[in-house]
Every structure is written in structure tokens, then in C-alpha cells.
Scaffold this active site. Structure first.
Site, PDB file in Angstrom:
ATOM      1  CD  GLU A  69      -2.484  -1.607   2.448  1.00  0.00           C
ATOM      2  OE1 GLU A  69      -2.749  -0.700   3.248  1.00  0.00           O
ATOM      3  OE2 GLU A  69      -3.416  -2.594   2.589  1.00  0.00           O
ATOM      4  CE1 TYR A 106     -12.541  -7.882  17.459  1.00  0.00           C
ATOM      5  CE2 TYR A 106     -11.789  -9.654  16.172  1.00  0.00           C
ATOM      6  CZ  TYR A 106     -12.824  -8.946  17.033  1.00  0.00           C
ATOM      7  OH  TYR A 106     -14.054  -9.433  17.082  1.00  0.00           O
ATOM      8  CD  GLU A 160      -8.157  -0.098   4.240  1.00  0.00           C
ATOM      9  OE1 GLU A 160      -7.474   0.060   2.956  1.00  0.00           O
ATOM     10  OE2 GLU A 160      -8.232  -0.591   5.178  1.00  0.00           O
TER      11      GLU A 160
HETATM   12 ZN   LIG Z   1      -3.478  -2.164   4.971  1.00  0.00          ZN
END
Ligand SMILES: [Zn+2]
Length: 396
Positions: free
Chosen positions: A165, A347, A366
Site C-alpha cells: 500500500e 482487531y 482506505e
Molecule cells: Zn492496509
């Protein structure tokens, strides 16, 4: 850009002369007492660089300055030994230039060395940025933090917890660059004057939590790396690391935090791999420890962790989040078009731990849609969506 104090100069005078906010000049010279400037002291002027210029026939200092919209005295400041009565054709002088362009080029494979190079360049032009190291990765890379702003409200953003990412890193560095440009040039972003944000909020940015992982995804592993055999085995024999999220030891750094870590661990892989392995214990990995230490020492009012992808904003954890989280995520959603999601079955993430231990707002954003790693062709679109959130995180 450096200037050297002359008799009668003051930081306030430089602020007026160069049209740079006084606060930014003060903050660019933290080792200087503005009340007792000594003659000859070096002062850094943020948002300017100098270039060399060769005197041509017909030039005068006045014409050189006025054609560039500069007060004449700026030329004397950056050419302290210049005698205007003895200008020669061909003589080189320094000329100050206001920086109005981005230093950061986010649309490239943005690995660790690109990041560090851009951070150094940004700090040279914008000395009010404070850069430090929060710790070292498994492979010994320093994990940098940059601070911008003077305010009481302590805000934290981070990016590239997950290796594939990595586009989140150039997205956040581009924001840092645009914020600095807006401050020094007093040009609003989306109609918003940013100097008030600077004086209300201190923004901490950790732009690459997982530098070893990012370099693995972008550059592969060198032949001589001691991790090579293990990492390829954990990656099912493949040297294509585009699905790799973990650190170099195959631990998913966003499954490392002591917030129902056992629940996350139980349902996830039990051995190192490209993603989702939470390690043998919470906070076993140096990158996660560095983030935990930073957070414990920083009294953040709110944290935003930037990931890809999905165009959603997670804002809750086990109903432990404070009431203001909902109002904040509503604004983040309004400015980005992203969907707020209170809880998911997940979690041990950084924002989970922050909400649990501080009962303050924490968010996982995101960015973008598609398959990680998101392509650079989406950079501009993602940046436009993220920009509203970056700003809102400072003003809400
Ligand atoms: Zn991620």
C-alpha cells in the site's frame, strides 16, 4: 535560503521583506533568539532558494529586482559583499527565488531512498519542518517522523503500514509539500487559509512505517540479503512481492497491537507470510514498537492511518471510541466521498489500540479502489480524495 544578519535587521523585517509569515521565520530558526540577533548570524528564510545570475549589459540591481517583484534590499541580503557601484558584465550574483513548485514527485515507484531524499530536500527549503527518527526497521532503516505546525492540538497521520500500500507514502508527502507551499506563499488550499491550521495543530507524520516491506515490493530482494531464502519461501516460492503487506520478517504490522490481539491471532495464519500473521506476541516487531513508543510519548488527540484500498473510513473499535469520532468521520466522508464504517470484524490494528487505550478518535482510511498495489495512474484521483481528509483532520 540563508541570509546573514546586518546591523538593524530583525526577523520581523525579513518577514516583511520576503512576504513570508513571521511565525514561519521564527520556526525556521529555533536556535536563534529573535530578541538578541547578533550581526553575522545565519538566518534561514523558508520557501526561498537562490540562483546564480550573470550581469548583462544594461542591468542595474534595481532592474534585476523589480523585474522579479523583489524589493531591492533582498539582493543586498543574498549578496553581502556586493558593491552596486562596481557591477561588471559577466559578474555572477545571487538572486532569491520564491519556491512555488512541488519538490515531491509522487508519481513514481516511491521507495525508501526516494522518501529520504525528498524529506531532506523539503527540510532544506522549509526549515520549520522538524524531522527525527522514531526507531529502526528490522533491516536497520531509520523510520522518520516529520512535524509541521505549532498548535496545541496534536494530530498524527501515518502511511505504509502495509508494504503493497506504498502509494499512501507519496500521497502523504505530496500533502506535506502542498501544505508547506501554501504556508510560505499564503495561497489557500481549497479556499482554506492554512496558517490558522499551522497555529492550531501540530501535525506528526510517519510517512513509511514499513520501509523494509515497501522496498521489498518495489525493488525485490538483493541476492546477498540474509532474508532472501526465507522471504521467498514465505511468499510460496515466488519473487513477485506485489501481494506482500508484512515487514521483512513476515509479520503484519497492523496485526501487532495489544487490542484483542489474541482474537486476531487465532483466526489468522500461525506462521510468517505475506500478510495477516500477527507475530508470536503483540509488539514483537521493531516497526510496531517504534509506533507504539511514539504514540505513548506524543499525547495525540487523534490519529489517522492511511491504507489502500476500498474508499471507506473505519472509525470505531468495540464501542470504545468517543462521541466526537462520529462527527469527525462525517466530515471526512463529506470531503472525500468515502463511506464511514464503524466496526468490522478485525482487531489488533494501530487505530484499534489507540481507541482502546486513549479513548480518543482513531481512524483507518482506505484510499482508492482496485487491487493493491494501486497503480500510479490513480494518483491524482486518490490525492484529491485524500486532500480533504488531510485538511479536515487538522480543522475538525
Ligand atoms: Zn492496509
Amino acid at each position: 535560503m540563508n541570509v546573514y544578519v546586518r546591523s538593524g535587521d530583525s526577523l520581523w523585517y525579513y518577514s516583511q521583506l520576503f512576504k513570508v509569515p513571521f511565525r514561519l521565520i521564527i520556526d525556521s530558526n529555533r536556535n536563534i533568539d529573535p530578541q538578541t540577533l547578533s550581526i553575522g548570524a545565519r538566518i534561514q528564510i523558508p520557501g526561498y532558494v537562490t540562483t546564480s545570475y550573470q550581469i548583462k549589459s544594461g542591468d542595474s540591481l534595481w532592474s534585476i529586482a523589480s523585474s522579479r517583484n523583489l524589493p531591492l534590499d533582498t539582493l543586498f541580503l543574498v549578496n553581502p559583499t556586493l558593491n552596486p557601484a562596481f557591477l561588471r558584465i559577466g559578474q555572477s550574483i545571487n538572486i532569491p527565488i520564491r519556491v512555488t513548485w512541488r519538490i515531491v514527485n509522487g508519481k513514481q515507484n516511491y521507495d525508501y531512498s526516494t522518501l529520504m531524499n525528498d524529506m531532506r530536500q523539503l527540510q532544506t527549503v522549509y526549515p520549520f519542518l522538524r524531522i527525527s527518527s522514531i526507531g529502526n526497521s528490522v533491516e536497520g532503516r531509520e523510520i522518520p517522523e516529520v512535524l509541521i505546525g505549532d498548535g496545541e492540538k496534536r494530530v498524527h497521520y501515518n502511511a505504509s503500514f502495509h508494504a503493497n500500500e506504498w502509494i499512501t507514502t507519496p500521497i502523504i508527502l505530496t500533502f506535506l509539500n502542498d501544505y508547506a507551499l501554501s504556508l510560505t506563499n499564503q495561497t489557500p488550499i481549497r479556499g482554506l487559509n492554512t496558517l490558522p491550521l499551522y497555529s492550531q495543530a501540530s501535525l506528526s507524520i510517519v510517512p513509511m512505517v514499513n520501509p523494509d516491506g515497501v522496498d521489498l515490493v518495489l525493488n525485490g530482494l538483493p541476492e546477498e540479503s540474509p532474508w532472501r531464502d526465507r522471504v521467498i519461501e514465505w511468499n510460496n516460492g515466488s519473487s513477485d512481492f506485489s501481494g506482500w503487506k508484512a515487514n521483512i520478517r513476515g509479520v503484519d504490522l497492523n496485526d501487532q497491537f495489544p487490542a484483542e490481539w489474541e482474537l486476531e491471532r487465532a483466526r489468522n495464519p500461525q506462521v510468517p507470510g505475506p500478510r495477516d500473521y500477527g507475530g508470536e506476541s503483540p509488539l514483537s516487531e521493531p516497526e510496531a514498537i517504534a509506533m507504539a513508543d511514539l504514540t505513548r510519548n506524543s499525547d495525540f488527540a487523534r490519529v489517522l492511518a492511511f491504507h489502500t484500498q476500498g474508499e471507506v473510513i473505519y472509525w470505531g473499535f468495540e464501542n470504545l471510541e468517543p462521541p466526537e469520532s462520529e462527527a469527525m468521520v462525517t466530515e471526512f466522508s463529506r470531503v472525500s466521498g468515502y463511506e464511514p464504517v464503524q466496526t468490522i470484524d478485525s482487531y489488533a490494528g494501530y487505530k484499534d489500540w489507540f481507541i482502546q487505550d486513549w479513548r480518543r478518535p482513531g481512524f483507518t482510511v482506505e484510499l482508492g479502489t482496485g487491487i493493491n498495489p494501486l497503480p500510479l495512474s490513480q494518483f491524482d484521483e486518490i490525492y484529491e480524495e485524500a486532500l480533504g481528509i488531510f485538511l479536515a483532520g487538522l480543522y475538525v
